[in-house]
Each structure stands twice: as C-alpha cells, then as structure tokens.
Design a protein around this motif. Structure first.
Motif, mmCIF file in Angstrom:
data_model
loop_
_atom_site.group_PDB
_atom_site.id
_atom_site.type_symbol
_atom_site.label_atom_id
_atom_site.label_comp_id
_atom_site.label_asym_id
_atom_site.label_seq_id
_atom_site.Cartn_x
_atom_site.Cartn_y
_atom_site.Cartn_z
ATOM 1 N N TYR A 45 5.639 -15.941 -12.876
ATOM 2 C CA TYR A 45 4.333 -16.600 -12.868
ATOM 3 C C TYR A 45 4.020 -17.200 -14.235
ATOM 4 O O TYR A 45 4.399 -16.649 -15.260
ATOM 5 C CB TYR A 45 3.215 -15.614 -12.504
ATOM 6 C CG TYR A 45 3.351 -15.056 -11.123
ATOM 7 C CD1 TYR A 45 2.946 -15.797 -10.014
ATOM 8 C CD2 TYR A 45 3.886 -13.795 -10.921
ATOM 9 C CE1 TYR A 45 3.082 -15.288 -8.735
ATOM 10 C CE2 TYR A 45 4.033 -13.284 -9.638
ATOM 11 C CZ TYR A 45 3.626 -14.029 -8.551
ATOM 12 O OH TYR A 45 3.769 -13.531 -7.287
ATOM 13 N N LYS A 47 0.510 -18.776 -16.124
ATOM 14 C CA LYS A 47 -0.900 -19.143 -16.138
ATOM 15 C C LYS A 47 -1.055 -20.266 -17.151
ATOM 16 O O LYS A 47 -0.684 -20.110 -18.310
ATOM 17 C CB LYS A 47 -1.771 -17.961 -16.551
ATOM 18 C CG LYS A 47 -1.808 -16.847 -15.548
ATOM 19 C CD LYS A 47 -2.682 -15.723 -16.052
ATOM 20 C CE LYS A 47 -2.672 -14.557 -15.098
ATOM 21 N NZ LYS A 47 -3.433 -13.411 -15.619
ATOM 22 N N ASN A 66 -4.699 -27.266 -9.176
ATOM 23 C CA ASN A 66 -4.015 -26.276 -8.345
ATOM 24 C C ASN A 66 -3.414 -26.916 -7.095
ATOM 25 O O ASN A 66 -2.372 -26.476 -6.606
ATOM 26 C CB ASN A 66 -4.952 -25.120 -8.000
ATOM 27 C CG ASN A 66 -5.092 -24.156 -9.163
ATOM 28 O OD1 ASN A 66 -4.119 -23.789 -9.805
ATOM 29 N ND2 ASN A 66 -6.315 -23.775 -9.463
ATOM 30 N N SER A 69 -0.143 -28.434 -8.165
ATOM 31 C CA SER A 69 0.760 -27.514 -8.878
ATOM 32 C C SER A 69 2.196 -27.560 -8.363
ATOM 33 O O SER A 69 3.131 -27.432 -9.143
ATOM 34 C CB SER A 69 0.220 -26.090 -8.848
ATOM 35 O OG SER A 69 0.226 -25.585 -7.539
ATOM 36 N N ARG A 73 5.213 -28.471 -10.711
ATOM 37 C CA ARG A 73 6.319 -27.513 -10.838
ATOM 38 C C ARG A 73 7.662 -28.212 -10.602
ATOM 39 O O ARG A 73 8.638 -27.966 -11.315
ATOM 40 C CB ARG A 73 6.115 -26.374 -9.840
ATOM 41 C CG ARG A 73 7.125 -25.277 -9.952
ATOM 42 C CD ARG A 73 6.725 -24.118 -9.037
ATOM 43 N NE ARG A 73 7.632 -23.033 -9.198
ATOM 44 C CZ ARG A 73 8.400 -22.565 -8.215
ATOM 45 N NH1 ARG A 73 8.314 -23.076 -7.008
ATOM 46 N NH2 ARG A 73 9.224 -21.563 -8.444
ATOM 47 N N GLU A 87 5.935 -19.710 -10.704
ATOM 48 C CA GLU A 87 4.810 -20.261 -9.950
ATOM 49 C C GLU A 87 3.716 -20.581 -10.959
ATOM 50 O O GLU A 87 3.438 -19.789 -11.852
ATOM 51 C CB GLU A 87 4.281 -19.233 -8.945
ATOM 52 C CG GLU A 87 5.227 -18.951 -7.799
ATOM 53 C CD GLU A 87 5.394 -20.123 -6.868
ATOM 54 O OE1 GLU A 87 4.422 -20.880 -6.676
ATOM 55 O OE2 GLU A 87 6.496 -20.289 -6.341
ATOM 56 N N THR A 89 -0.194 -21.443 -12.002
ATOM 57 C CA THR A 89 -1.606 -21.342 -11.658
ATOM 58 C C THR A 89 -2.413 -21.904 -12.820
ATOM 59 O O THR A 89 -2.178 -21.533 -13.970
ATOM 60 C CB THR A 89 -2.020 -19.872 -11.429
ATOM 61 O OG1 THR A 89 -1.165 -19.302 -10.445
ATOM 62 C CG2 THR A 89 -3.456 -19.773 -10.979
ATOM 63 N N LEU A 91 -5.930 -22.359 -14.859
ATOM 64 C CA LEU A 91 -7.178 -21.648 -15.110
ATOM 65 C C LEU A 91 -7.951 -22.388 -16.201
ATOM 66 O O LEU A 91 -7.353 -22.857 -17.174
ATOM 67 C CB LEU A 91 -6.903 -20.214 -15.572
ATOM 68 C CG LEU A 91 -6.117 -19.340 -14.598
ATOM 69 C CD1 LEU A 91 -5.589 -18.114 -15.314
ATOM 70 C CD2 LEU A 91 -6.997 -18.940 -13.441
#
Length: 115
Positions: A45, A47, A66, A69, A73, A87, A89, A91
C-alpha cells in the motif's frame, strides 16, 4: 525507516506529480500538489498525501484522485521498475492547515499579551 522505502517515497512523489500534471485529463487535478508518500514495508500500500490550491473543492479533488488511482498506478508501473506496485490511496494533507491554525493561535496569543 528503510532507505529503499525512503527512496521509493521520494521517487513516487516526483513521478506522481508528473503523471497528474501531464497524463490525467481531469482539469481540476491540475491544482494538486503531492506533499508526501508513505509506502508500507511490504510494498502493498501507498498513502499519497496532497494539498490543493482550491480549498473549497478538496472533497471533489479527493474523489477524482481516488477514481483515477488505477490509471495513475498503471502509469507508475511504466515509469518505476519495482517488484510489486502498491495499491494507491490519496489522502488530503491536513498538516499545512494545522500548521497555519497553530500559527494563527500563537499570533492571537502574542497580540493579546501585548495589549
């Protein structure tokens, strides 16, 4: 922190900024600045923290980021050679607002003590 992870974090900041500015077609995302990336040690992951110039649209920008994403990616896979792409994410980075709030409180306290 692991040197490899730190290096990847910095590389992701650079590459994600370029991808969002040049490849993503949504014009509202042109106002996004990537402030930091935090990748887990197992590379599963990431962030991605961002700020934006349009404070009133930060919720809309967060949803758009998002939503994009998977595209971001995929673009990142083409640019960064890594065993496993994490992955992603997005924020909103509250630290700048928090810092400004603290600064305003300090100014207000100093102003009251000078009176």
């Amino acid at each position: 922190m692991n040197v490899k992870i730190e290096r990847l974090n910095n590389l992701f900041i650079k590459e994600l900024s370029e991808i969002i500015m040049l490849k993503v077609k949504n014009p509202i995302l042109k106002n996004v600045n990537i402030t930091s990336v935090s990748i887990t040690n197992d590379l599963s992951y990431a962030k991605v923290y961002f700020t934006c110039l349009l404070d009133d649209k930060k919720e809309e920008i967060l949803k758009s980021l998002n939503k994009a994403s998977s595209f971001v990616r995929k673009e990142l896979c083409n640019r960064v050679e890594i065993r496993k792409m994490p992955e992603i994410t997005f924020l909103y980075d509250e630290s700048i607002e928090y810092g400004n709030n603290i600064e305003n409180i300090i100014k207000r306290i100093n102003g009251e003590s000078n009176e």
